[in-house]
Design an enzyme around this catalytic site. Sequence first.
Site, PDB file in Angstrom:
ATOM      1  N   ASN A 173     -14.373 -19.914  43.403  1.00  0.00           N
ATOM      2  CA  ASN A 173     -13.464 -20.066  42.261  1.00  0.00           C
ATOM      3  C   ASN A 173     -14.243 -20.520  41.038  1.00  0.00           C
ATOM      4  O   ASN A 173     -15.230 -21.265  41.140  1.00  0.00           O
ATOM      5  CB  ASN A 173     -12.292 -21.000  42.578  1.00  0.00           C
ATOM      6  CG  ASN A 173     -12.692 -22.377  43.046  1.00  0.00           C
ATOM      7  OD1 ASN A 173     -13.721 -22.553  43.694  1.00  0.00           O
ATOM      8  ND2 ASN A 173     -11.874 -23.367  42.743  1.00  0.00           N
ATOM      9  N   ILE A 174     -13.809 -20.040  39.890  1.00  0.00           N
ATOM     10  CA  ILE A 174     -14.485 -20.320  38.619  1.00  0.00           C
ATOM     11  C   ILE A 174     -13.425 -20.769  37.629  1.00  0.00           C
ATOM     12  O   ILE A 174     -12.596 -19.961  37.190  1.00  0.00           O
ATOM     13  CB  ILE A 174     -15.216 -19.061  38.099  1.00  0.00           C
ATOM     14  CG1 ILE A 174     -16.195 -18.526  39.150  1.00  0.00           C
ATOM     15  CG2 ILE A 174     -15.938 -19.371  36.786  1.00  0.00           C
ATOM     16  CD1 ILE A 174     -16.733 -17.131  38.852  1.00  0.00           C
ATOM     17  N   GLU A 175     -13.414 -22.078  37.331  1.00  0.00           N
ATOM     18  CA  GLU A 175     -12.372 -22.623  36.465  1.00  0.00           C
ATOM     19  C   GLU A 175     -12.766 -22.557  34.996  1.00  0.00           C
ATOM     20  O   GLU A 175     -13.895 -22.179  34.654  1.00  0.00           O
ATOM     21  CB  GLU A 175     -12.052 -24.065  36.903  1.00  0.00           C
ATOM     22  CG  GLU A 175     -11.495 -24.090  38.316  1.00  0.00           C
ATOM     23  CD  GLU A 175     -10.955 -25.442  38.746  1.00  0.00           C
ATOM     24  OE1 GLU A 175     -11.223 -26.454  38.079  1.00  0.00           O
ATOM     25  OE2 GLU A 175     -10.239 -25.460  39.771  1.00  0.00           O
ATOM     26  N   GLU A 213     -11.171 -15.511  45.970  1.00  0.00           N
ATOM     27  CA  GLU A 213     -10.850 -14.204  46.556  1.00  0.00           C
ATOM     28  C   GLU A 213     -10.996 -13.093  45.534  1.00  0.00           C
ATOM     29  O   GLU A 213     -11.552 -12.026  45.810  1.00  0.00           O
ATOM     30  CB  GLU A 213      -9.412 -14.206  47.093  1.00  0.00           C
ATOM     31  CG  GLU A 213      -9.149 -15.213  48.194  1.00  0.00           C
ATOM     32  CD  GLU A 213      -8.687 -16.571  47.694  1.00  0.00           C
ATOM     33  OE1 GLU A 213      -9.189 -17.032  46.634  1.00  0.00           O
ATOM     34  OE2 GLU A 213      -7.838 -17.185  48.347  1.00  0.00           O
ATOM     35  N   CYS A 234      -3.521 -17.452  46.898  1.00  0.00           N
ATOM     36  CA  CYS A 234      -2.373 -17.587  45.996  1.00  0.00           C
ATOM     37  C   CYS A 234      -1.676 -16.234  45.849  1.00  0.00           C
ATOM     38  O   CYS A 234      -2.194 -15.187  46.270  1.00  0.00           O
ATOM     39  CB  CYS A 234      -2.823 -18.121  44.637  1.00  0.00           C
ATOM     40  SG  CYS A 234      -3.584 -16.875  43.567  1.00  0.00           S
TER      41      CYS A 234
HETATM   42  N1  THU Z   1      -8.018 -21.351  44.415  1.00  0.00           N
HETATM   43  C1  THU Z   1      -8.770 -20.338  44.966  1.00  0.00           C
HETATM   44  O1  THU Z   1      -9.885 -20.061  44.507  1.00  0.00           O
HETATM   45  N2  THU Z   1      -8.262 -19.674  46.022  1.00  0.00           N
HETATM   46  C2  THU Z   1      -7.099 -20.002  46.671  1.00  0.00           C
HETATM   47  O2  THU Z   1      -6.774 -19.377  47.666  1.00  0.00           O
HETATM   48  C3  THU Z   1      -6.252 -21.085  46.157  1.00  0.00           C
HETATM   49  C4  THU Z   1      -6.686 -21.682  44.870  1.00  0.00           C
HETATM   50  C5  THU Z   1      -8.600 -22.136  43.319  1.00  0.00           C
HETATM   51  C6  THU Z   1      -8.023 -21.949  41.960  1.00  0.00           C
HETATM   52  C7  THU Z   1      -8.374 -23.273  41.294  1.00  0.00           C
HETATM   53  O3  THU Z   1      -9.697 -23.201  40.813  1.00  0.00           O
HETATM   54  C8  THU Z   1      -8.353 -24.278  42.435  1.00  0.00           C
HETATM   55  O4  THU Z   1      -8.450 -23.505  43.621  1.00  0.00           O
HETATM   56  C9  THU Z   1      -7.108 -25.142  42.476  1.00  0.00           C
HETATM   57  O5  THU Z   1      -5.963 -24.372  42.410  1.00  0.00           O
END
Ligand code: THU
Length: 142
Positions: free
Chosen positions: A45-47, A58, A94
Amino acid sequence: MDEKTIQTLIETALAMRQRSYAPYSNFHVGAALLGADGRIYSGCNIENAAFTPTNCAERTAFFKAVSEGQREFQAIAIAGGKKDAVTLEYCAPCGVCRQVIMEFVNPQNFQIILARSAREYQIFTLEQLLPHGFGAGNLEGE
Ligand code: THU
């Protein structure tokens, strides 16, 4: 899918948590996507400071794969939890990621492996996680 392949996918997803850029949530997610060619496409994940541009692990994996020419997939392993968590929870994709996955797989066959560790995991098909999903097939016909 054989146990060795499952283990390789889970290990890759767990390792990819190290690459997670998640300074806002501290929730680190890794993914390992198995292409039909046997290649593994990894993701994290990349915020973003503006929050909404955040990309889940994903989708990172899927977008990497599709941009490199792969459009057929067998399975994805996902591992997520707070940065320093001793024990991970099962991290299910998600809703947006379920829809992105829907675009490229057969929901009855595609395997989604939710892993807490190499030993503890659950496997679902996309159809189980996204029943009655809307896909390209809905736009076919007259
Ligand atoms: N996130 C994912 O990368 N995949 C998931 O299946 C659920 C949520 C990330 C998004 C965000 O960076 C962090 O988790 C918290 O929601």
